[in-house]
Design a protein around this motif. Sequence first.
Motif, PDB file in Angstrom:
ATOM      1  N   LYS A 184       0.838  -1.210   0.000  1.00 55.61           N
ATOM      2  CA  LYS A 184       0.000   0.000   0.000  1.00 55.61           C
ATOM      3  C   LYS A 184       0.875   1.262   0.000  1.00 55.61           C
ATOM      4  CE  LYS A 184      -3.894   2.070   2.417  1.00 55.61           C
ATOM      5  NZ  LYS A 184      -4.700   2.071   3.633  1.00 55.61           N
ATOM      6  N   ALA A 185       1.944   1.194   0.813  1.00 56.84           N
ATOM      7  CA  ALA A 185       2.870   2.328   0.898  1.00 56.84           C
ATOM      8  C   ALA A 185       3.515   2.605  -0.455  1.00 56.84           C
ATOM      9  CB  ALA A 185       3.936   2.034   1.951  1.00 56.84           C
ATOM     10  N   LYS A 186       3.914   1.480  -1.090  1.00 60.39           N
ATOM     11  CA  LYS A 186       4.553   1.606  -2.401  1.00 60.39           C
ATOM     12  C   LYS A 186       3.577   2.266  -3.399  1.00 60.39           C
ATOM     13  CE  LYS A 186       6.833  -1.544  -5.537  1.00 60.39           C
ATOM     14  NZ  LYS A 186       6.993  -2.962  -5.820  1.00 60.39           N
ATOM     15  N   GLU A 187       2.318   1.812  -3.303  1.00 64.21           N
ATOM     16  CA  GLU A 187       1.279   2.342  -4.188  1.00 64.21           C
ATOM     17  C   GLU A 187       1.034   3.834  -3.929  1.00 64.21           C
ATOM     18  OE1 GLU A 187      -3.315   1.329  -4.611  1.00 64.21           O
ATOM     19  OE2 GLU A 187      -2.063  -0.458  -4.397  1.00 64.21           O
ATOM     20  N   ILE A 188       1.007   4.193  -2.635  1.00 59.70           N
ATOM     21  CA  ILE A 188       0.775   5.611  -2.265  1.00 59.70           C
ATOM     22  C   ILE A 188       1.856   6.500  -2.860  1.00 59.70           C
ATOM     23  CG2 ILE A 188       0.860   7.226  -0.303  1.00 59.70           C
ATOM     24  CD1 ILE A 188      -0.605   5.053   1.354  1.00 59.70           C
ATOM     25  N   VAL A 189       3.103   6.057  -2.703  1.00 63.43           N
ATOM     26  CA  VAL A 189       4.215   6.874  -3.202  1.00 63.43           C
ATOM     27  C   VAL A 189       4.235   6.879  -4.731  1.00 63.43           C
ATOM     28  CG1 VAL A 189       6.721   7.158  -3.215  1.00 63.43           C
ATOM     29  CG2 VAL A 189       5.568   6.506  -1.109  1.00 63.43           C
ATOM     30  N   SER A 190       3.962   5.694  -5.294  1.00 59.99           N
ATOM     31  CA  SER A 190       4.031   5.613  -6.761  1.00 59.99           C
ATOM     32  C   SER A 190       2.892   6.395  -7.415  1.00 59.99           C
ATOM     33  CB  SER A 190       4.024   4.137  -7.162  1.00 59.99           C
ATOM     34  OG  SER A 190       3.061   3.856  -8.099  1.00 59.99           O
ATOM     35  N   LYS A 191       1.711   6.422  -6.724  1.00 61.63           N
ATOM     36  CA  LYS A 191       0.538   7.117  -7.273  1.00 61.63           C
ATOM     37  C   LYS A 191       0.822   8.601  -7.522  1.00 61.63           C
ATOM     38  CE  LYS A 191      -3.276   7.944  -4.844  1.00 61.63           C
ATOM     39  NZ  LYS A 191      -4.455   7.719  -4.040  1.00 61.63           N
ATOM     40  N   VAL A 192       1.530   9.225  -6.553  1.00 63.29           N
ATOM     41  CA  VAL A 192       1.722  10.677  -6.668  1.00 63.29           C
ATOM     42  C   VAL A 192       2.704  11.059  -7.769  1.00 63.29           C
ATOM     43  CG1 VAL A 192       1.095  11.183  -4.288  1.00 63.29           C
ATOM     44  CG2 VAL A 192       3.483  10.749  -4.850  1.00 63.29           C
ATOM     45  N   THR A 193       3.313  10.087  -8.388  1.00 58.50           N
ATOM     46  CA  THR A 193       4.209  10.429  -9.490  1.00 58.50           C
ATOM     47  C   THR A 193       3.544  10.143 -10.842  1.00 58.50           C
ATOM     48  OG1 THR A 193       5.185   8.244  -9.423  1.00 58.50           O
ATOM     49  CG2 THR A 193       6.294   9.932  -8.143  1.00 58.50           C
ATOM     50  N   LYS A 194       2.336   9.572 -10.796  1.00 60.01           N
ATOM     51  CA  LYS A 194       1.649   9.252 -12.054  1.00 60.01           C
ATOM     52  C   LYS A 194       0.945  10.491 -12.614  1.00 60.01           C
ATOM     53  CE  LYS A 194       0.913   4.357 -11.328  1.00 60.01           C
ATOM     54  NZ  LYS A 194       0.078   3.429 -10.603  1.00 60.01           N
ATOM     55  N   LYS A 195       1.038  10.676 -13.921  1.00 52.58           N
ATOM     56  CA  LYS A 195       0.480  11.837 -14.608  1.00 52.58           C
ATOM     57  C   LYS A 195      -1.019  11.977 -14.367  1.00 52.58           C
ATOM     58  CE  LYS A 195       0.224  13.889 -19.144  1.00 52.58           C
ATOM     59  NZ  LYS A 195       0.046  13.559 -20.527  1.00 52.58           N
ATOM     60  N   GLU A 196      -1.733  10.835 -14.454  1.00 52.23           N
ATOM     61  CA  GLU A 196      -3.193  10.879 -14.302  1.00 52.23           C
ATOM     62  C   GLU A 196      -3.574  11.383 -12.907  1.00 52.23           C
ATOM     63  OE1 GLU A 196      -1.828   7.494 -14.951  1.00 52.23           O
ATOM     64  OE2 GLU A 196      -1.493   8.418 -16.911  1.00 52.23           O
ATOM     65  N   PHE A 197      -2.818  10.879 -11.907  1.00 47.37           N
ATOM     66  CA  PHE A 197      -3.109  11.310 -10.538  1.00 47.37           C
ATOM     67  C   PHE A 197      -2.870  12.805 -10.390  1.00 47.37           C
ATOM     68  CE2 PHE A 197      -1.521  12.529  -6.389  1.00 47.37           C
ATOM     69  CZ  PHE A 197      -2.569  12.137  -5.570  1.00 47.37           C
ATOM     70  N   LEU A 198      -1.728  13.232 -10.926  1.00 40.00           N
ATOM     71  CA  LEU A 198      -1.375  14.645 -10.786  1.00 40.00           C
ATOM     72  C   LEU A 198      -2.405  15.532 -11.480  1.00 40.00           C
ATOM     73  CD1 LEU A 198       2.481  14.435 -11.338  1.00 40.00           C
ATOM     74  CD2 LEU A 198       1.258  14.677  -9.184  1.00 40.00           C
ATOM     75  N   GLU A 199      -2.841  15.087 -12.654  1.00 33.66           N
ATOM     76  CA  GLU A 199      -3.846  15.872 -13.384  1.00 33.66           C
ATOM     77  C   GLU A 199      -5.173  15.900 -12.632  1.00 33.66           C
ATOM     78  OE1 GLU A 199      -2.221  15.338 -17.956  1.00 33.66           O
ATOM     79  OE2 GLU A 199      -3.959  14.178 -17.281  1.00 33.66           O
ATOM     80  N   ALA A 200      -5.547  14.734 -12.109  1.00 31.19           N
ATOM     81  CA  ALA A 200      -6.804  14.657 -11.350  1.00 31.19           C
ATOM     82  C   ALA A 200      -6.719  15.537 -10.109  1.00 31.19           C
ATOM     83  CB  ALA A 200      -7.087  13.216 -10.962  1.00 31.19           C
ATOM     84  N   ARG A 201      -5.556  15.507  -9.467  1.00 32.75           N
ATOM     85  CA  ARG A 201      -5.368  16.306  -8.255  1.00 32.75           C
ATOM     86  C   ARG A 201      -5.435  17.800  -8.578  1.00 32.75           C
ATOM     87  NH1 ARG A 201      -2.667  15.625  -3.184  1.00 32.75           N
ATOM     88  NH2 ARG A 201      -3.160  17.528  -2.071  1.00 32.75           N
ATOM     89  N   LEU A 202      -4.816  18.161  -9.693  1.00 36.53           N
ATOM     90  CA  LEU A 202      -4.850  19.561 -10.116  1.00 36.53           C
ATOM     91  C   LEU A 202      -6.288  20.013 -10.380  1.00 36.53           C
ATOM     92  CD1 LEU A 202      -1.871  20.156 -12.557  1.00 36.53           C
ATOM     93  CD2 LEU A 202      -2.370  21.394 -10.465  1.00 36.53           C
ATOM     94  N   LYS A 203      -7.042  19.131 -11.063  1.00 38.02           N
ATOM     95  CA  LYS A 203      -8.442  19.461 -11.369  1.00 38.02           C
ATOM     96  C   LYS A 203      -9.247  19.626 -10.089  1.00 38.02           C
ATOM     97  CE  LYS A 203      -9.344  17.879 -16.013  1.00 38.02           C
ATOM     98  NZ  LYS A 203      -9.892  16.842 -16.857  1.00 38.02           N
ATOM     99  N   GLU A 204      -8.972  18.703  -9.166  1.00 36.10           N
ATOM    100  CA  GLU A 204      -9.682  18.730  -7.878  1.00 36.10           C
ATOM    101  C   GLU A 204      -9.391  20.054  -7.154  1.00 36.10           C
ATOM    102  OE1 GLU A 204      -8.826  16.314  -3.890  1.00 36.10           O
ATOM    103  OE2 GLU A 204      -8.903  15.035  -5.654  1.00 36.10           O
TER     104      GLU A 204
END
Lengths: 101, 207
Positions: free
Chosen positions: A34-54
Amino acid sequence: MNVDELIEQERKATKMVEDAEAKSEKIISEAREKAKEIVSKVTKKEFLEARLKEEEAKAEAEAEEIKRRYAADAAKIRLTPVERIQKAISLVLEEVLPQFE
Amino acid sequence: MSDAVQVIKSEILRRSQEEAERIISETEEKARHIVSAAEMTADEVLAKSIKPEISVMRKRILGSARLEGRKLLLQAKSEVVSRVFELVKERLSRIAEGKDPGYNYEELLFQLLSEAAQKFEEKRLMVTSNEQTLSYLRKNLRGIEERVRDALESEISLEVENSPYNCVGGVVVSNPNRTKVFYNCLEGRLLRLREILTGKVGEILFS
């Protein structure tokens, strides 16, 4: 005293602890995953874009609230009491019209 | 089974259960710590990647909203201030028509005329105004002239022009060859003072 019975009980107890240790390893393994996923998620483009939109949506909502408050204040200003308007008119008239000596 | 054996078996079970629960409890705590540390790391990663971008975006959006809001306030204030000056203009019209009991227009006219005449070195001056004022001036010219002379201690002579000037009230005074003209109309005075008085008016209205 029935020694066999006690040995069996001890065996069950050992198994219980071993099961707990196995479960523990699984919990740790899942947590690491889960930790690995949490850290890896924040480097993914889709996550970053979704976060920016949010964040953008949040900021837009705050902006609407700010504009709403200003609009309410502007509406209050337009309802300036008649007494103040009369006072302002008197001041202007006093300045515009010549003063009698 | 003897009671003694049962007691020992229960004790073995109890101890092993306690040990298993301790192991799970400590593990869960450790797992929470692992996840929480990962979240902190993720925050640090975000801080280095999009947080500055988010901050700039927020400043842009909220700043623009505040600017728009301040424009709304200024617009509302400007509308109220303009309303005051419009009402003053209407009031000046009523004063010039002699419909405002608080002011004596004839006396104001004399003051406006004297004030204008003071600006000239010439003794012969031409006066014009709106139709109604011109009519009053024509009827009372000699008396007004006399008062102006007394007030300014000068042998001024006044002539009323034939062509009226489109104004609310007050006078336009010129020398005979019209090289020098002094506009002392009521709305002209209002216009000249508007910029200066806007601040004071705003203070009265909005403070």
